[in-house]
Design a protein around this motif. Structure first.
Motif, mmCIF file in Angstrom:
data_model
loop_
_atom_site.group_PDB
_atom_site.id
_atom_site.type_symbol
_atom_site.label_atom_id
_atom_site.label_comp_id
_atom_site.label_asym_id
_atom_site.label_seq_id
_atom_site.Cartn_x
_atom_site.Cartn_y
_atom_site.Cartn_z
ATOM 1 N N ARG A 112 0.102 -9.235 10.083
ATOM 2 C CA ARG A 112 0.491 -9.830 11.213
ATOM 3 C C ARG A 112 1.946 -9.298 11.590
ATOM 4 N N ASN A 139 -6.201 9.649 11.186
ATOM 5 C CA ASN A 139 -6.718 8.354 10.768
ATOM 6 C C ASN A 139 -5.222 7.629 10.541
ATOM 7 N N ASN A 189 -2.563 0.633 11.938
ATOM 8 C CA ASN A 189 -3.180 -0.548 12.685
ATOM 9 C C ASN A 189 -3.643 -1.683 11.810
ATOM 10 N N GLU A 190 -4.477 -1.213 10.935
ATOM 11 C CA GLU A 190 -5.193 -2.199 10.122
ATOM 12 C C GLU A 190 -4.002 -2.774 9.056
ATOM 13 N N ARG A 191 -3.003 -2.226 8.850
ATOM 14 C CA ARG A 191 -1.951 -2.750 8.107
ATOM 15 C C ARG A 191 -1.184 -3.987 8.729
ATOM 16 N N ASP A 245 -5.321 4.639 12.477
ATOM 17 C CA ASP A 245 -6.126 3.533 12.361
ATOM 18 C C ASP A 245 -5.742 2.742 11.086
ATOM 19 N N ASP A 246 -5.020 3.444 10.039
ATOM 20 C CA ASP A 246 -4.987 2.919 8.898
ATOM 21 C C ASP A 246 -3.378 1.833 9.315
ATOM 22 N N GLU A 277 0.875 -1.305 -0.029
ATOM 23 C CA GLU A 277 -0.227 -0.126 0.049
ATOM 24 C C GLU A 277 0.885 1.214 -0.121
ATOM 25 N N VAL A 301 -4.251 2.291 20.547
ATOM 26 C CA VAL A 301 -3.836 1.231 19.754
ATOM 27 C C VAL A 301 -2.234 1.060 20.257
ATOM 28 N N THR A 336 -2.472 -5.274 11.652
ATOM 29 C CA THR A 336 -3.130 -6.605 11.511
ATOM 30 C C THR A 336 -3.013 -7.616 10.432
ATOM 31 N N ARG A 337 -3.309 -6.786 9.258
ATOM 32 C CA ARG A 337 -3.448 -7.562 7.906
ATOM 33 C C ARG A 337 -2.225 -8.161 7.697
#
Length: 109
Positions: free
Chosen positions: A108, A95, A101-103, A98-99, A10, A55, A105-106
């Motif tokens: 790992r 954000n 953190n999403e990456r 948040d973004d 990304e 987070v 998690t995705r």
């Protein structure tokens, strides 16, 4: 110690959204940080994140480009001496955490 750099997929899209002068400054900041991406507490250039917006960003660091209003968040993979860039985003955009953190998690991380 020689560090290697990696990027999440990304990040290419993040980079494309920057204008020409921002791209130059981001490249320079990443290259400078790559010379010593350790946290400032260990004599490096990285700014430790800790907790942001509830987070846990332990082991994640950031580069602030205040003049450009940008942040680069990265993680050191110390077992392989690799610096992994996870996101490039406008500094005023909260954000980003948040973004990121999403990456995390995705992928790992």
């Amino acid at each position: 110690m020689s560090w290697h750099i990696g990027y999440l997929d990304e990040v290419a899209d993040d980079f494309k959204q920057l204008d020409g002068s921002q791209k130059i400054r981001v490249r320079k900041a990443i290259n400078k940080t790559l010379q010593n991406p350790l946290p400032r507490s260990e004599g490096g250039y990285g700014i430790e994140l800790g907790n942001k917006g509830g987070v846990n960003f332990t082991n994640c660091l950031e580069i602030k480009l205040r003049g450009e209003g940008l942040r680069v968040i990265y993680k050191l993979i110390r077992t392989e001496t690799e610096m992994l860039v996870m996101i490039i985003c406008a500094r005023e955009d909260e954000n980003v955490y948040d973004d990121a953190n999403e990456r995390i998690t995705r992928y790992r991380l």
